[in-house]
Design a protein around this motif. Structure first.
Motif, PDB file in Angstrom:
ATOM      1  N   GLY A 295       3.811  10.156  -9.238  1.00 16.97           N
ATOM      2  CA  GLY A 295       2.787  10.535 -10.732  1.00 16.97           C
ATOM      3  C   GLY A 295       1.976  12.033 -10.591  1.00 16.97           C
ATOM      4  O   GLY A 295       1.662  12.036 -11.923  1.00 16.97           O
ATOM      5  N   PHE A 296       1.091  11.837  -9.494  1.00 17.04           N
ATOM      6  CA  PHE A 296       0.662  13.341  -9.436  1.00 17.04           C
ATOM      7  C   PHE A 296       1.295  14.561  -9.831  1.00 17.04           C
ATOM      8  O   PHE A 296       1.086  15.591 -10.726  1.00 17.04           O
ATOM      9  N   VAL A 297       2.857  14.085  -8.548  1.00 11.31           N
ATOM     10  CA  VAL A 297       3.832  15.399  -8.661  1.00 11.31           C
ATOM     11  C   VAL A 297       4.239  15.746 -10.101  1.00 11.31           C
ATOM     12  O   VAL A 297       4.442  16.904 -10.437  1.00 11.31           O
ATOM     13  N   SER A 298       4.779  14.375 -10.987  1.00 11.33           N
ATOM     14  CA  SER A 298       4.799  14.478 -12.152  1.00 11.33           C
ATOM     15  C   SER A 298       3.828  14.965 -13.314  1.00 11.33           C
ATOM     16  O   SER A 298       3.981  16.467 -14.257  1.00 11.33           O
ATOM     17  N   LEU A 299       2.907  15.079 -13.308  1.00 15.87           N
ATOM     18  CA  LEU A 299       1.689  15.559 -14.140  1.00 15.87           C
ATOM     19  C   LEU A 299       1.588  16.876 -13.788  1.00 15.87           C
ATOM     20  O   LEU A 299       1.409  17.607 -14.644  1.00 15.87           O
ATOM     21  N   PHE A 300       1.791  16.970 -12.023  1.00 16.76           N
ATOM     22  CA  PHE A 300       1.253  18.820 -12.106  1.00 16.76           C
ATOM     23  C   PHE A 300       2.158  19.234 -12.402  1.00 16.76           C
ATOM     24  O   PHE A 300       1.904  20.866 -13.213  1.00 16.76           O
TER      25      PHE A 300
ATOM     26  N   ASP B 218       0.083  -1.048  -0.033  1.00 24.56           N
ATOM     27  CA  ASP B 218       0.499   0.047  -0.080  1.00 24.56           C
ATOM     28  C   ASP B 218       1.254   1.593   0.441  1.00 24.56           C
ATOM     29  O   ASP B 218       0.516   2.415  -0.586  1.00 24.56           O
ATOM     30  N   LYS B 219       1.790   0.927   0.949  1.00 31.16           N
ATOM     31  CA  LYS B 219       2.856   1.978   0.716  1.00 31.16           C
ATOM     32  C   LYS B 219       3.457   2.846  -0.631  1.00 31.16           C
ATOM     33  O   LYS B 219       3.703   4.287  -0.859  1.00 31.16           O
TER      34      LYS B 219
ATOM     35  N   VAL C 286       1.736   6.599  -6.781  1.00 31.96           N
ATOM     36  CA  VAL C 286       0.055   7.666  -7.177  1.00 31.96           C
ATOM     37  C   VAL C 286       1.014   8.669  -6.750  1.00 31.96           C
ATOM     38  O   VAL C 286       0.560   9.990  -7.774  1.00 31.96           O
ATOM     39  N   GLY C 287       1.892   9.374  -5.813  1.00 33.83           N
ATOM     40  CA  GLY C 287       2.038  10.701  -5.738  1.00 33.83           C
ATOM     41  C   GLY C 287       2.818  10.945  -6.430  1.00 33.83           C
ATOM     42  O   GLY C 287       2.835  12.739  -6.723  1.00 33.83           O
TER      43      GLY C 287
END
Length: 122
Positions: free
Chosen positions: A33-38, A23-24, A30-31
């Protein structure tokens, strides 16, 4: 007896740790991926803004308005034609054809022709 119970408890605890670690790892990926997309969106917006400001400062008002309208029309036409060709090709393809390497490659080649053709048409 007692040794089997202790081994069972230790195994259950070890399995719980593995699931928690999974889970970690999932949250970490996911985190990131979010940072790179942002970050990519932020860089894209800043670059677009900077180029628009540079163009607006260096081009005459009448030429800027004329060019902006014509370029927007060309851009919209190219995007619409390329997307429609690709979308139509995907919709008409049976799902079983995507599992065959030869058919998939042929479909993607045909779909990729839509961009050059839309450049010629627009």
């Amino acid at each position: 007896g007692e040794g089997g119970i202790i081994r069972g408890i230790m195994t259950a605890q070890a399995e719980g740790k593995d699931k928690g670690d999974e889970d970690k790892g999932l949250f970490k990926s996911v985190g990131s991926g979010f940072v790179s997309l942002f970050g990519l969106q932020l860089v894209s917006k800043v670059l677009t803004f900077t180029l628009n400001v540079a163009i607006a400062r260096n081009v005459d008002r009448s030429a800027y308005g004329q060019g902006a309208v014509q370029l927007q029309l060309v851009s919209d036409s190219i995007l619409m034609l390329s997307r429609e060709g690709f979308r139509d090709a995907l919709q008409r393809t049976p799902a079983a054809d995507w599992h065959d390497e030869g058919k998939r490659a042929r479909m993607l080649r045909v779909a990729s022709l839509s961009l050059p053709l839309s450049l010629v048409v627009a």
